[in-house]
Write a protein that holds these residues in place. Structure first.
Motif, PDB file in Angstrom:
ATOM      1  N   MET A   1       0.831  -1.212   0.000  1.00  0.00           N
ATOM      2  CA  MET A   1       0.000   0.000   0.000  1.00  0.00           C
ATOM      3  C   MET A   1       0.865   1.261   0.000  1.00  0.00           C
ATOM      4  N   ILE A   2       2.008   1.167   0.694  1.00  0.00           N
ATOM      5  CA  ILE A   2       2.892   2.334   0.720  1.00  0.00           C
ATOM      6  C   ILE A   2       3.298   2.691  -0.711  1.00  0.00           C
ATOM      7  N   VAL A   3       3.528   1.638  -1.510  1.00  0.00           N
ATOM      8  CA  VAL A   3       3.980   1.866  -2.887  1.00  0.00           C
ATOM      9  C   VAL A   3       2.957   2.695  -3.670  1.00  0.00           C
ATOM     10  N   THR A   4       1.677   2.426  -3.439  1.00  0.00           N
ATOM     11  CA  THR A   4       0.632   3.190  -4.118  1.00  0.00           C
ATOM     12  C   THR A   4       0.764   4.674  -3.813  1.00  0.00           C
ATOM     13  N   ILE A   5       0.983   4.978  -2.532  1.00  0.00           N
ATOM     14  CA  ILE A   5       1.105   6.385  -2.127  1.00  0.00           C
ATOM     15  C   ILE A   5       2.389   6.990  -2.711  1.00  0.00           C
ATOM     16  N   ILE A   6       3.490   6.229  -2.647  1.00  0.00           N
ATOM     17  CA  ILE A   6       4.751   6.757  -3.185  1.00  0.00           C
ATOM     18  C   ILE A   6       4.589   7.083  -4.668  1.00  0.00           C
ATOM     19  N   ARG A   7       3.992   6.161  -5.404  1.00  0.00           N
ATOM     20  CA  ARG A   7       3.801   6.382  -6.837  1.00  0.00           C
ATOM     21  C   ARG A   7       2.986   7.625  -7.099  1.00  0.00           C
ATOM     22  N   LYS A   8       1.926   7.770  -6.319  1.00  0.00           N
ATOM     23  CA  LYS A   8       1.057   8.931  -6.511  1.00  0.00           C
ATOM     24  C   LYS A   8       1.810  10.221  -6.208  1.00  0.00           C
ATOM     25  N   GLU A   9       2.590  10.208  -5.125  1.00  0.00           N
ATOM     26  CA  GLU A   9       3.324  11.413  -4.746  1.00  0.00           C
ATOM     27  C   GLU A   9       4.320  11.809  -5.827  1.00  0.00           C
ATOM     28  N   LEU A  10       5.073  10.825  -6.326  1.00  0.00           N
ATOM     29  CA  LEU A  10       6.071  11.136  -7.347  1.00  0.00           C
ATOM     30  C   LEU A  10       5.388  11.600  -8.637  1.00  0.00           C
ATOM     31  N   ASN A  11       4.277  10.951  -8.940  1.00  0.00           N
ATOM     32  CA  ASN A  11       3.499  11.334 -10.113  1.00  0.00           C
ATOM     33  C   ASN A  11       3.044  12.795 -10.019  1.00  0.00           C
ATOM     34  N   MET A  12       2.498  13.154  -8.841  1.00  0.00           N
ATOM     35  CA  MET A  12       2.035  14.526  -8.633  1.00  0.00           C
ATOM     36  C   MET A  12       3.195  15.509  -8.689  1.00  0.00           C
ATOM     37  N   LEU A  13       4.327  15.081  -8.119  1.00  0.00           N
ATOM     38  CA  LEU A  13       5.489  15.961  -8.044  1.00  0.00           C
ATOM     39  C   LEU A  13       5.998  16.282  -9.447  1.00  0.00           C
ATOM     40  N   PHE A  14       6.092  15.237 -10.278  1.00  0.00           N
ATOM     41  CA  PHE A  14       6.705  15.446 -11.585  1.00  0.00           C
ATOM     42  C   PHE A  14       5.723  15.950 -12.637  1.00  0.00           C
ATOM     43  N   THR A  15       4.415  15.975 -12.327  1.00  0.00           N
ATOM     44  CA  THR A  15       3.520  16.621 -13.281  1.00  0.00           C
ATOM     45  C   THR A  15       3.501  18.123 -13.060  1.00  0.00           C
ATOM     46  N   SER A  16       3.967  18.576 -11.896  1.00  0.00           N
ATOM     47  CA  SER A  16       4.028  20.017 -11.677  1.00  0.00           C
ATOM     48  C   SER A  16       5.408  20.506 -12.114  1.00  0.00           C
ATOM     49  N   PRO A  17       5.474  21.730 -12.600  1.00  0.00           N
ATOM     50  CA  PRO A  17       6.785  22.233 -13.041  1.00  0.00           C
ATOM     51  C   PRO A  17       7.743  22.456 -11.871  1.00  0.00           C
ATOM     52  N   LEU A  18       7.188  22.575 -10.666  1.00  0.00           N
ATOM     53  CA  LEU A  18       8.017  22.894  -9.495  1.00  0.00           C
ATOM     54  C   LEU A  18       9.212  21.949  -9.363  1.00  0.00           C
ATOM     55  N   ALA A  19       8.939  20.633  -9.458  1.00  0.00           N
ATOM     56  CA  ALA A  19      10.010  19.660  -9.260  1.00  0.00           C
ATOM     57  C   ALA A  19      11.116  19.845 -10.291  1.00  0.00           C
ATOM     58  N   TRP A  20      10.717  20.052 -11.537  1.00  0.00           N
ATOM     59  CA  TRP A  20      11.711  20.184 -12.605  1.00  0.00           C
ATOM     60  C   TRP A  20      12.528  21.451 -12.421  1.00  0.00           C
ATOM     61  N   ILE A 107       0.067   6.052   4.944  1.00  0.00           N
ATOM     62  CA  ILE A 107      -0.097   7.316   4.209  1.00  0.00           C
ATOM     63  C   ILE A 107       1.112   8.213   4.451  1.00  0.00           C
ATOM     64  N   ILE A 108       1.449   8.374   5.731  1.00  0.00           N
ATOM     65  CA  ILE A 108       2.547   9.283   6.080  1.00  0.00           C
ATOM     66  C   ILE A 108       3.879   8.751   5.556  1.00  0.00           C
ATOM     67  N   MET A 109       4.124   7.454   5.752  1.00  0.00           N
ATOM     68  CA  MET A 109       5.387   6.884   5.284  1.00  0.00           C
ATOM     69  C   MET A 109       5.484   6.963   3.758  1.00  0.00           C
ATOM     70  N   GLY A 110       4.370   6.758   3.082  1.00  0.00           N
ATOM     71  CA  GLY A 110       4.366   6.850   1.629  1.00  0.00           C
ATOM     72  C   GLY A 110       4.762   8.238   1.165  1.00  0.00           C
ATOM     73  N   LYS A 111       4.183   9.234   1.809  1.00  0.00           N
ATOM     74  CA  LYS A 111       4.496  10.613   1.437  1.00  0.00           C
ATOM     75  C   LYS A 111       5.950  10.941   1.747  1.00  0.00           C
ATOM     76  N   PHE A 112       6.396  10.477   2.901  1.00  0.00           N
ATOM     77  CA  PHE A 112       7.774  10.746   3.317  1.00  0.00           C
ATOM     78  C   PHE A 112       8.760  10.072   2.356  1.00  0.00           C
ATOM     79  N   LEU A 113       8.513   8.796   2.059  1.00  0.00           N
ATOM     80  CA  LEU A 113       9.441   8.069   1.181  1.00  0.00           C
ATOM     81  C   LEU A 113       9.417   8.629  -0.246  1.00  0.00           C
ATOM     82  N   GLY A 114       8.236   9.078  -0.677  1.00  0.00           N
ATOM     83  CA  GLY A 114       8.149   9.698  -2.000  1.00  0.00           C
ATOM     84  C   GLY A 114       9.091  10.885  -2.096  1.00  0.00           C
ATOM     85  N   LEU A 115       9.039  11.725  -1.067  1.00  0.00           N
ATOM     86  CA  LEU A 115       9.917  12.901  -1.042  1.00  0.00           C
ATOM     87  C   LEU A 115      11.383  12.480  -0.953  1.00  0.00           C
ATOM     88  N   MET A 116      11.645  11.426  -0.185  1.00  0.00           N
ATOM     89  CA  MET A 116      13.031  10.954  -0.035  1.00  0.00           C
ATOM     90  C   MET A 116      13.585  10.420  -1.356  1.00  0.00           C
TER      91      MET A 116
END
Lengths: 247, 238
Positions: A1-20, A107-116
């Protein structure tokens, strides 16, 4: 389940120009610092050769670049962590996560690991930058390793703190300013403490990073980082659970 | 086969000294559509948030298909679908991305995930909207995506908080038809302010007022007595 959250976080991050934009800016700043140090090193190389046991290329170029990277991370983390929970709350999407069969910790670990993972990418780029020195000679891999480890731990602490502050508000901007304020505070404590208040140094994250920066993998510092990180992750989980309990 | 899908015992919720919801006893069978009515502030949303695990009750218990929501929240939540008052949508995602995320979140296994996605899009009339960004969709389509998110994992209990708010009459009719269909295989609880909506799609109606259920009857019984829902509603809540 953590993987689902990580994927979503990275997906959201890289669809915004901010990350790039941040990736490009960080790389630009650090490469500039890297080239500056390289220039300086080439200039004083002749003099260095005359002293006994001279500092190597790793100490004069790579360590300062990593020290700079830590400061850059301090500035950048609030921008990346602000939206993690504050935006979910503002867009009312937190309800989706909370009514799904997934625990708060996931949820929290997924978000944290996504950022990491994002930070790990930046660090990998910095390491690649340093590796380019291999073209001209040998580098001290031990020192590079301790720097990489230190930077990763410091980024983890910044992220955990940013995540917690993001859980306190529904306004991403306030989360960013709050996190930046606290992180700057932790930095300034170190500068302000001076020689007399030794215990203040202990609180400063960057003071602990300095040890890694010098090539010293200190268990006390590792323990401090891990404690700092876990504390804020648990506080975040607590905070969201509390919301469910108290409304 | 009539099985109880959701049952609550003496559900209460206090905010400080204020009691928002008191003593809700609810039994719902599979294939039943329950309409939850009540003036604003009656406690409908609070009840729904408790039923979906978004808010912990101050007292009482909730069972979803025999699984205690407070003891085993994950197991119970896997059988629930929830559309809150404001649909929880990520504006930057496309419809497909969002629904796939919802499917993964609700533990649909990998081989089934694409059939589930195709199914739910067909049911909610989103076939040709898969590649659209949610932020660019009209209110009606966003509402459909919200419903799709709640039913993608084929839950036993579907809870919809004011699902037809802000829709035009055609869209309303379509959504009502969809809810009727959902009510065949699952239990549906929906809250609304539109009395005719309840009359047309619900099997049972409950009216809440000041945190308590003041009226609970099946539509069939109501029709037999010949009383109109509007009259009952005004009498009980004024």
């Amino acid at each position: 389940m953590i993987v689902t959250i990580i994927r979503k976080e990275l997906n959201m991050l890289f669809t915004s120009p901010l990350a790039w934009i941040l990736l490009a800016l960080i790389q630009l700043i650090l490469t500039w610092a890297f080239l500056g140090r390289l220039d300086a090193f080439l200039e004083i190389q002749a003099q260095l050769l005359q002293i006994e046991n001279p500092p190597g290329v790793t100490e004069t170029i790579i360590s300062p670049v990593f020290a700079m990277a830590a400061i850059v991370f301090l500035m950048v983390t609030p921008l990346l962590s602000m939206r993690l929970l504050a935006e979910e709350r503002r867009n009312h999407t937190l309800t989706l996560l909370m009514s799904a069969p997934i625990s708060m910790a996931d949820i929290i670990m997924g978000k944290f690991l996504g950022l990491m993972i994002f930070f790990a990418m930046i660090i990998a780029l910095i390491v690649a930058l340093c590796m380019s020195l291999l073209l001209g000679g040998a580098i001290d891999f031990g020192l590079l390793l301790s720097n990489t480890l230190g930077l990763l731990l410091v980024a983890a602490c910044f992220s955990a703190l940013g995540l917690y502050i993001s859980s306190l508000t529904a306004q991403p901007v306030i989360a960013a300013i709050g996190a930046l304020g606290v992180l700057l505070g932790l930095w300034v404590i170190d500068l302000a403490a001076g020689e007399t208040n030794q215990w203040l140094h202990f609180i400063s994250l960057l003071k602990h990073f300095e040890r890694f920066n010098q090539g010293l993998i200190d268990t006390l510092s590792i323990a401090y980082f891990i404690l700092f990180m876990t504390t804020f992750l648990i506080l975040t989980i607590h905070r969201l659970d509390g919301e469910r309990l108290h409304g | 086969m009539t099985t109880t899908t959701i049952s609550t015992q003496n559900l209460c919720r206090n905010y400080g000294s204020h009691t928002a919801v008191r003593d809700i006893n609810l039994q719902l069978q599979r294939g039943e559509v329950l309409g939850l009515l009540g003036p604003n502030g009656a406690g409908k949303t609070t009840t729904m948030r408790m039923l979906t695990g978004n808010l912990a009750p101050s007292a009482g218990s909730i069972e979803i298909c025999g699984v205690d929501l407070l003891d085993k929240p994950q197991e119970a939540k896997a059988r629930l679908g929830f559309l809150p008052e404001i649909p929880p949508l990520y504006q930057d995602m496309t419809v497909d991305e969002f629904l796939l995320f919802a499917a993964r979140l609700h533990r649909i296994s990998k081989p089934k995930i694409h059939t589930a996605l195709g199914d739910v899009k067909q049911r909610c009339g989103l076939e040709d909207r898969g590649r659209y960004l949610i932020g660019t969709l009209s209110k009606g389509f966003q509402q459909r995506v919200g419903i799709a998110q709640a039913i993608i994992h084929d839950p036993d209990v579907i809870i919809l908080d004011e699902p037809t708010v802000g829709l035009d009459p055609n869209q309303m009719r379509e959504i009502r038809k969809l809810i009727r269909e959902l009510g065949v295989s699952s239990s549906v609880i929906l809250s609304t302010h539109i009395l005719s909506e309840v009359e047309s799609i619900c099997d049972r109606v409950q009216i809440m007022h000041k945190g308590s259920v003041v009226f609970d009857q099946t539509m069939a019984e109501l029709q037999r007595q010949g009383t109109s829902l509007e009259m009952v509603f005004t009498q009980l809540t004024q």
